[in-house]
Design an enzyme around this catalytic site. Structure first.
Site, PDB file in Angstrom:
ATOM      1  N   TYR A 141       0.839  -1.203   0.000  1.00 28.56           N
ATOM      2  CA  TYR A 141       0.000   0.000   0.000  1.00 28.56           C
ATOM      3  C   TYR A 141       0.874   1.253   0.000  1.00 28.56           C
ATOM      4  O   TYR A 141       0.665   2.168  -0.803  1.00 28.56           O
ATOM      5  CB  TYR A 141      -0.927   0.006   1.210  1.00 28.56           C
ATOM      6  CG  TYR A 141      -1.851   1.211   1.253  1.00 28.56           C
ATOM      7  CD1 TYR A 141      -3.017   1.232   0.501  1.00 28.56           C
ATOM      8  CD2 TYR A 141      -1.553   2.317   2.042  1.00 28.56           C
ATOM      9  CE1 TYR A 141      -3.858   2.331   0.526  1.00 28.56           C
ATOM     10  CE2 TYR A 141      -2.388   3.422   2.079  1.00 28.56           C
ATOM     11  CZ  TYR A 141      -3.538   3.425   1.315  1.00 28.56           C
ATOM     12  OH  TYR A 141      -4.367   4.530   1.334  1.00 28.56           O
ATOM     13  N   LYS A 145       1.111   3.990  -3.103  1.00 34.68           N
ATOM     14  CA  LYS A 145       0.776   5.393  -2.900  1.00 34.68           C
ATOM     15  C   LYS A 145       1.989   6.302  -3.159  1.00 34.68           C
ATOM     16  O   LYS A 145       1.834   7.437  -3.620  1.00 34.68           O
ATOM     17  CB  LYS A 145       0.237   5.606  -1.485  1.00 34.68           C
ATOM     18  CG  LYS A 145      -1.171   5.073  -1.282  1.00 34.68           C
ATOM     19  CD  LYS A 145      -2.193   5.821  -2.142  1.00 34.68           C
ATOM     20  CE  LYS A 145      -3.616   5.440  -1.796  1.00 34.68           C
ATOM     21  NZ  LYS A 145      -4.622   6.205  -2.579  1.00 34.68           N
TER      22      LYS A 145
END
Length: 234
Positions: A141, A145
């Site tokens: 994640y 990002k």
């Protein structure tokens, strides 16, 4: 700077959390029309929103959405996934799946809608990032990002000459169903949405929506041990 009043916006992931708050805030500020996308458009609850089916990782779905929403002037790339795959132990396919949603998904949507926004006289793109863009505490994640943040910075340069401004929104914990099990100070989705739209209206390059995000961003100039105390442990 981009006027919210009279704009036609499209919010990906517009049926819940920050996306739902953004849809409501856009109408409160006078947007003419807001497309709220979801895999299942029946989950869009705002009475004035235009529900639109969209799977951001599916090029055919993205193309169909762009064909239906030819009047968009403001694009908000909010849809995302949180797999948090561990780089050593999780299946590599889990890492790929996170990147498909959080990096390639918004890229596909942006590429589809840039010609639309350009034909409509220019406008704005808001990309929803995370404080974890800057700190690697959530495996795939965080990495996805971080890559999305870099994409935003590149697109800002590419799109400025084409009359399209780009803002990156970075947030920490937000009080949504996705963080229900986390015991930590949280921003409200409505407060984050208001800050995001303020950033669009003023032409901000980035919106840092809470103290945690501002602290982590400032810490990037320091030694890594400042952000990762476990590295300094004896």
């Amino acid at each position: 700077m981009t006027a919210i009043e009279g704009s036609v916006a499209l919010v990906t992931g517009g049926s819940r959390g920050i996306g739902r708050a953004l849809v409501a805030a856009l109408y409160e500020r006078g947007a003419k029309k807001v497309y709220a996308t979801a895999r299942d458009p029946r989950t869009v609850t705002h009475p004035d929103a235009v529900p639109l089916a969209l799977e951001v990782t599916d090029p055919a779905s993205v193309a169909a959405a762009a064909e239906q929403a030819q009047d968009v002037t403001l694009l908000i790339n909010n849809a995302g996934a949180s797999v948090n795959a561990n780089f050593l132990d999780s299946p590599v396919d889990d890492v790929r799946r996170e990147f498909e949603t959080n990096f390639y998904g918004p890229l596909l949507v942006t590429r589809a809608f840039v010609p639309v926004i350009e034909r409509n006289g220019g406008g704005h793109i808001l990309n929803v990032h995370s404080v974890l863009s800057w700190i690697g505490l959530a495996g795939s994640y965080s990495a996805s990002k971080a890559a999305f943040w870099s994409q935003t910075n590149s697109l800002r340069l590419d799109l400025k000459p084409r009359g399209i401004d780009v803002t990156g929104l970075h947030v920490g914990y937000v009080d949504t169903d996705l963080t229900a099990g986390i015991d930590a100070p949280k921003s409200t989705a409505e407060g984050v949405a208001d800050q995001a739209l303020d950033g669009i209206a003023t032409g901000a390059f980035e919106v840092l929506a809470d103290d945690l995000t501002r602290q982590v961003k400032a810490g990037l100039a320091a030694d890594p041990a400042a952000l990762y105390p476990q590295l300094a442990a004896a």
